[in-house]
Design an enzyme around this catalytic site. Sequence first.
Site, PDB file in Angstrom:
ATOM      1  N   GLU A  70      20.193  19.352   4.759  1.00 52.17           N
ATOM      2  CA  GLU A  70      20.919  18.202   5.419  1.00 52.17           C
ATOM      3  C   GLU A  70      20.985  18.278   7.222  1.00 52.17           C
ATOM      4  O   GLU A  70      21.268  19.243   7.432  1.00 52.17           O
ATOM      5  CB  GLU A  70      22.313  17.975   4.901  1.00 52.17           C
ATOM      6  N   ASP A  71      21.060  16.910   7.690  1.00 51.61           N
ATOM      7  CA  ASP A  71      21.057  17.163   9.106  1.00 51.61           C
ATOM      8  C   ASP A  71      22.404  17.493   9.529  1.00 51.61           C
ATOM      9  O   ASP A  71      22.656  18.287  10.078  1.00 51.61           O
ATOM     10  CB  ASP A  71      20.770  15.747   9.882  1.00 51.61           C
ATOM     11  N   ASP A 127      29.526  15.615   8.048  1.00 51.07           N
ATOM     12  CA  ASP A 127      30.524  15.137   8.793  1.00 51.07           C
ATOM     13  C   ASP A 127      32.054  15.442   7.942  1.00 51.07           C
ATOM     14  O   ASP A 127      32.590  16.260   8.073  1.00 51.07           O
ATOM     15  CB  ASP A 127      30.198  13.821   9.287  1.00 51.07           C
ATOM     16  N   PHE A 182      29.575  12.110  18.341  1.00 53.06           N
ATOM     17  CA  PHE A 182      28.677  11.636  17.699  1.00 53.06           C
ATOM     18  C   PHE A 182      27.280  11.812  18.437  1.00 53.06           C
ATOM     19  O   PHE A 182      26.980  11.884  19.590  1.00 53.06           O
ATOM     20  CB  PHE A 182      28.553  10.080  17.675  1.00 53.06           C
ATOM     21  N   ARG A 228      15.951   9.214  17.058  1.00 51.63           N
ATOM     22  CA  ARG A 228      15.728  10.355  16.090  1.00 51.63           C
ATOM     23  C   ARG A 228      14.683  11.086  17.042  1.00 51.63           C
ATOM     24  O   ARG A 228      14.562  12.429  16.623  1.00 51.63           O
ATOM     25  CB  ARG A 228      15.030   9.948  14.837  1.00 51.63           C
TER      26      ARG A 228
HETATM   27  P1  IMP Z   1      29.612  12.519   5.752  1.00 55.20           P
HETATM   28  O1  IMP Z   1      29.467  11.674   4.516  1.00 55.20           O
HETATM   29  O2  IMP Z   1      30.815  11.781   6.385  1.00 55.20           O
HETATM   30  O3  IMP Z   1      29.781  13.766   5.756  1.00 55.20           O
HETATM   31  O4  IMP Z   1      28.515  11.877   6.771  1.00 55.20           O
HETATM   32  C1  IMP Z   1      26.968  12.512   6.704  1.00 55.20           C
HETATM   33  C2  IMP Z   1      26.126  11.360   7.384  1.00 55.20           C
HETATM   34  O5  IMP Z   1      26.699  10.683   8.332  1.00 55.20           O
HETATM   35  C3  IMP Z   1      24.830  12.405   7.979  1.00 55.20           C
HETATM   36  O6  IMP Z   1      23.997  12.862   6.986  1.00 55.20           O
HETATM   37  C4  IMP Z   1      24.488  11.334   9.138  1.00 55.20           C
HETATM   38  O7  IMP Z   1      23.523  10.567   8.340  1.00 55.20           O
HETATM   39  C5  IMP Z   1      25.587  10.706   9.356  1.00 55.20           C
HETATM   40  N1  IMP Z   1      26.419  11.153  10.741  1.00 55.20           N
HETATM   41  C6  IMP Z   1      27.595  12.056  10.604  1.00 55.20           C
HETATM   42  N2  IMP Z   1      27.953  12.277  11.986  1.00 55.20           N
HETATM   43  C7  IMP Z   1      26.874  12.142  12.716  1.00 55.20           C
HETATM   44  C8  IMP Z   1      26.601  12.256  13.880  1.00 55.20           C
HETATM   45  O8  IMP Z   1      27.269  12.738  14.843  1.00 55.20           O
HETATM   46  N3  IMP Z   1      25.266  11.528  14.480  1.00 55.20           N
HETATM   47  C9  IMP Z   1      24.322  10.779  13.448  1.00 55.20           C
HETATM   48  N4  IMP Z   1      24.599  10.915  12.235  1.00 55.20           N
HETATM   49  C10 IMP Z   1      25.776  10.992  11.820  1.00 55.20           C
END
Ligand code: IMP
Length: 182
Positions: free
Chosen positions: A107-108, A111, A160, A173
Amino acid sequence: MNDPEIIKTNGATFKRLISAQEIEEKIVQLAQQIRKDMGNTEVPVFLCILKGAFIFAADLVRNYEGLCELQFLRISSYSGADSTGKVTMYPGLDVEKLKDRRVVVVEDIVDTGLSMNCLLKDLRQYKPRTLDVAALFTKPSRLCHDVKVDYSCFEIPDAFIVGYGLDYDGLYRNFPAIYVKE
Ligand code: IMP
């Protein structure tokens, strides 16, 4: 290394937070660590979460010095700007190939952990032997769901970030490193 400190584009200015070289070094270490943990007989399945992890996954498997498989999965936990509280899984995943296997979700960024938490619950039904998470980035101060990230390259503050596969509204990207908007 073509990763300038400042990128001005689309009427905005982006400042480099993590260089391409730092990212490369961490991914090499991560690939070696996973390889060591897998041992000589395992053929892990890396599961790349689209779209954000596509560059990370490509670099991770290229640095993985052993047999491995790669699958792709697109998930979404958001409807517009709002979280729906659940993750939608899209077809295309070869679930038979996950059974009894050592699966590493690639996963990238984790968050809040919502997406990963839902995804792991769904994936467990396919009975992988082990299910680990490799995330390029984690934001520990934002984490509010129960997610264990087994392999993480960078812990970052609550900002972000874009680049190296991560987008804002579909853009940026292709930035070669990690940037924050000024
Ligand atoms: P979560 O479900 O809140 O953990 O969010 C995860 C997803 O939100 C990641 O897979 C990203 O697609 C997106 N995301 C969260 N933070 C960032 C960021 O700082 N930059 C770009 N995408 C983000």
